[in-house]
Design a protein around this motif. Structure first.
Motif, mmCIF file in Angstrom:
data_model
loop_
_atom_site.group_PDB
_atom_site.id
_atom_site.type_symbol
_atom_site.label_atom_id
_atom_site.label_comp_id
_atom_site.label_asym_id
_atom_site.label_seq_id
_atom_site.Cartn_x
_atom_site.Cartn_y
_atom_site.Cartn_z
ATOM 1 N N GLN A 1 38.898 41.290 47.159
ATOM 2 C CA GLN A 1 40.105 40.476 47.277
ATOM 3 C C GLN A 1 41.013 41.042 48.369
ATOM 4 O O GLN A 1 41.183 42.269 48.474
ATOM 5 C CB GLN A 1 40.868 40.462 45.947
ATOM 6 N N LEU A 2 41.595 40.165 49.171
ATOM 7 C CA LEU A 2 42.508 40.624 50.225
ATOM 8 C C LEU A 2 43.795 41.172 49.626
ATOM 9 O O LEU A 2 44.233 42.264 49.980
ATOM 10 C CB LEU A 2 42.833 39.463 51.176
ATOM 11 N N PHE A 3 44.411 40.421 48.716
ATOM 12 C CA PHE A 3 45.681 40.824 48.142
ATOM 13 C C PHE A 3 45.481 41.348 46.724
ATOM 14 O O PHE A 3 44.916 40.655 45.870
ATOM 15 C CB PHE A 3 46.664 39.651 48.128
ATOM 16 N N LEU A 4 45.949 42.570 46.490
ATOM 17 C CA LEU A 4 45.874 43.210 45.182
ATOM 18 C C LEU A 4 47.247 43.764 44.832
ATOM 19 O O LEU A 4 48.001 44.195 45.706
ATOM 20 C CB LEU A 4 44.854 44.351 45.183
ATOM 21 N N THR A 5 47.575 43.757 43.546
ATOM 22 C CA THR A 5 48.830 44.351 43.097
ATOM 23 C C THR A 5 48.718 45.870 43.154
ATOM 24 O O THR A 5 47.658 46.427 43.424
ATOM 25 C CB THR A 5 49.159 43.913 41.664
ATOM 26 N N ARG A 6 49.795 46.548 42.874
ATOM 27 C CA ARG A 6 49.776 48.015 42.917
ATOM 28 C C ARG A 6 48.893 48.605 41.822
ATOM 29 O O ARG A 6 48.555 49.788 41.871
ATOM 30 C CB ARG A 6 51.195 48.558 42.777
ATOM 31 N N TYR A 7 48.519 47.787 40.840
ATOM 32 C CA TYR A 7 47.621 48.241 39.781
ATOM 33 C C TYR A 7 46.153 47.937 40.093
ATOM 34 O O TYR A 7 45.278 48.184 39.269
ATOM 35 C CB TYR A 7 48.004 47.591 38.452
ATOM 36 N N GLY A 8 45.904 47.370 41.273
ATOM 37 C CA GLY A 8 44.538 47.052 41.652
ATOM 38 C C GLY A 8 44.009 45.771 41.053
ATOM 39 O O GLY A 8 42.801 45.533 41.041
ATOM 40 N N THR A 9 44.897 44.917 40.571
ATOM 41 C CA THR A 9 44.499 43.625 40.008
ATOM 42 C C THR A 9 44.859 42.509 40.979
ATOM 43 O O THR A 9 45.738 42.659 41.822
ATOM 44 C CB THR A 9 45.196 43.369 38.666
ATOM 45 N N ARG A 10 44.192 41.392 40.841
ATOM 46 C CA ARG A 10 44.448 40.262 41.732
ATOM 47 C C ARG A 10 45.743 39.547 41.374
ATOM 48 O O ARG A 10 46.171 39.574 40.219
ATOM 49 C CB ARG A 10 43.280 39.276 41.706
ATOM 50 N N ASP B 1 47.418 28.686 40.356
ATOM 51 C CA ASP B 1 48.485 28.543 41.344
ATOM 52 C C ASP B 1 49.771 29.207 40.886
ATOM 53 O O ASP B 1 50.820 29.049 41.509
ATOM 54 C CB ASP B 1 48.744 27.059 41.640
ATOM 55 N N THR B 2 49.714 29.925 39.756
ATOM 56 C CA THR B 2 50.884 30.666 39.274
ATOM 57 C C THR B 2 50.518 32.134 39.133
ATOM 58 O O THR B 2 49.356 32.482 38.966
ATOM 59 C CB THR B 2 51.357 30.126 37.913
ATOM 60 N N SER B 3 51.510 32.985 39.204
ATOM 61 C CA SER B 3 51.279 34.426 39.113
ATOM 62 C C SER B 3 52.531 35.108 38.604
ATOM 63 O O SER B 3 53.623 34.907 39.145
ATOM 64 C CB SER B 3 50.889 35.000 40.477
ATOM 65 N N ARG B 4 52.378 35.902 37.571
ATOM 66 C CA ARG B 4 53.517 36.636 37.034
ATOM 67 C C ARG B 4 54.014 37.657 38.061
ATOM 68 O O ARG B 4 55.216 37.831 38.239
ATOM 69 C CB ARG B 4 53.107 37.332 35.735
ATOM 70 N N ALA B 5 53.060 38.334 38.725
ATOM 71 C CA ALA B 5 53.443 39.335 39.733
ATOM 72 C C ALA B 5 54.214 38.687 40.876
ATOM 73 O O ALA B 5 55.216 39.226 41.357
ATOM 74 C CB ALA B 5 52.194 40.035 40.261
#
Length: 424
Positions: free
Chosen positions: A306-315, A322-326
């Protein structure tokens, strides 16, 4: 406050012996990756709602994205229940004190003060009613309890040959009508921002937001991709970008279920996305940055590409959602900081407005240089619209905005001219 999370659901069956219960995995049942589940404020699961999500996800022909949509509305209802300190089974004799009646009143108040669109309120109430119908059918809630009053509605349908028929539908007295706004409405009822505001948003995001959010906003304004597509971009998607033979300085990204690798798109449309060479270079540089490689090291095997990952390594997002809590947390913080810095463009700004802005500006340029017919073809191709009716909304909006601007200029000149004559 109640939370909505995703789990990897593996079905098990219970084998009851004399004094033990043995759980064995069902080999003939398929596991569900990314099943939505709701927990109350004390991390106690809402078992009834979660069981409904399992049954909805296991239903034949049911899309997991639809389950997520329904559970998002149930999650909003759960947060309201906690805020009001009431229970989902609270149905006293006095009708005005019943939880569903009070929740409908809260939604109507949100519509009146502009916090909630009538279409969103309608969907929330409809999802809650579907959930309660399931509770009654499953006998998890007594069918005799006074939840609502049923009513039958007849909808007349006329086919292409002029024949009429009436479709009977069941409804309730709790249903909320969708009062559509007058005028041309774009996707999700959002409006584009001006090119000046788009630059202000992007510049401020580069200074104050995370590198990931700044790049996602840049791709939104520069390519018109939905958030679900941006969040699902793969490394190989960018590495396999090819120059567009008709547009200098532009490349093409293959997205959709038919692309290699597949990238989520709404309605599963496969096509090519135009991306400027500068935007492509920016995300390519980010691909190999130390910041992203650290996040990749924390990611599971299924998310490392995945190109974009959160700081926890999750997508970002939930498997093509089309929604994301992060994203909501980061964008909410950016909006707050942007308004504090005196940038009015951040007022009620949503990520999907990047797509609206790109589509509107593209439509204006296409109309100016090639007319409406060419504009429809270009915008539909660029935004991967499944239906031409969606494309026509942008064409009409762009055409109308140009006409209104010219009319406003003409009116202003005439008004000032008359005013000058009166002064003389």
């Amino acid at each position: 406050m109640a939370t909505l999370e995703s789990i990897n659901f593996v079905p098990y069956s219970a084998d009851v012996s004399t004094d033990l219960i043995n759980w064995t995995e069902e080999s003939d049942s398929q596991s569900i990756k990314g099943l939505p589940q709701i927990s109350w404020v004390g991390n106690t699961p809402w078992r009834e709602a979660n069981l409904w999500a399992v049954e909805e996800a296991c239903a034949r022909g049911k899309n997991l994205k639809s389950v997520w949509s329904s559970m998002t509305h149930i999650h909003a209802y759960a947060k309201w229940l906690e805020q009001e300190e009431t229970n989902w089974w609270d149905f006293p004799a006095r009708e005005s004190e019943r939880c569903l009646v009070r929740y409908r009143g809260s939604l109507m108040s949100s519509i009146r003060i502009g916090e909630l669109a009538s279409s969103t309120a309608q969907q929330r109430m409809a999802a809650v009613i579907r959930f309660y119908r399931w509770l009654k059918n499953s006998l998890l809630l007594s069918p005799k309890w006074p939840t609502w009053h049923e009513k039958t509605i007849g909808i007349r349908i006329v086919d292409a040959f002029g024949f009429e028929r009436t479709m009977i539908m069941e409804s309730t007295d709790l249903a909320i009508k969708n009062r559509k706004a007058i005028g041309i409405s774009l996707e999700y009822g959002l409006l584009p921002v001006s090119t000046e505001d788009a630059k202000a948003i992007s510049t401020f995001a580069c200074e104050r937001a995370s590198e990931e959010l700044a790049l996602m906003l840049r791709l939104g304004f520069g390519t018109g991709m939905r958030f679900g597509t941006v969040a699902d971009l793969k490394l190989k998607t960018l590495q396999r970008a090819v120059p567009d033979p008709t547009l200098p300085n532009y490349f093409c990204l293959a997205v959709g279920p038919g692309a290699h690798p597949p990238v989520h798109t709404k309605f599963g449309v496969t096509g090519q996305i135009w991306i400027h060479k500068d935007d492509l270079k920016a995300v390519t540089d980010y691909m190999f940055s130390t910041r992203r490689l650290k996040r990749q090291a924390q990611a599971g095997p299924e998310d490392k590409d995945q190109l974009f990952l959160t700081r926890y390594g999750t997508r970002y997002g939930s498997f093509g959602s089309d929604t994301s809590r992060a994203l909501n947390v980061e964008l909410g913080r950016l909006r707050k900081n942007g308004l504090a810095a005196g940038i009015p463009a951040f007022q009620d700004f949503r990520f999907h407005q990047t797509r609206c802005t790109y589509a509107t500006e593209l439509a204006r340029a296409a109309i100016r240089h090639g007319g409406v017919k060419l504009a429809i073809s270009i915008v539909k191709q660029a935004l991967l619209h499944k239906d031409e009716s969606t494309t026509l909304k942008y064409i009409k909006f762009a055409d109308r905005s140009v006409a209104m601007a010219e009319a406003a200029d003409t009116f202003t000149r005439m008004f000032l001219g008359l005013d000058q004559e009166n002064v003389d």
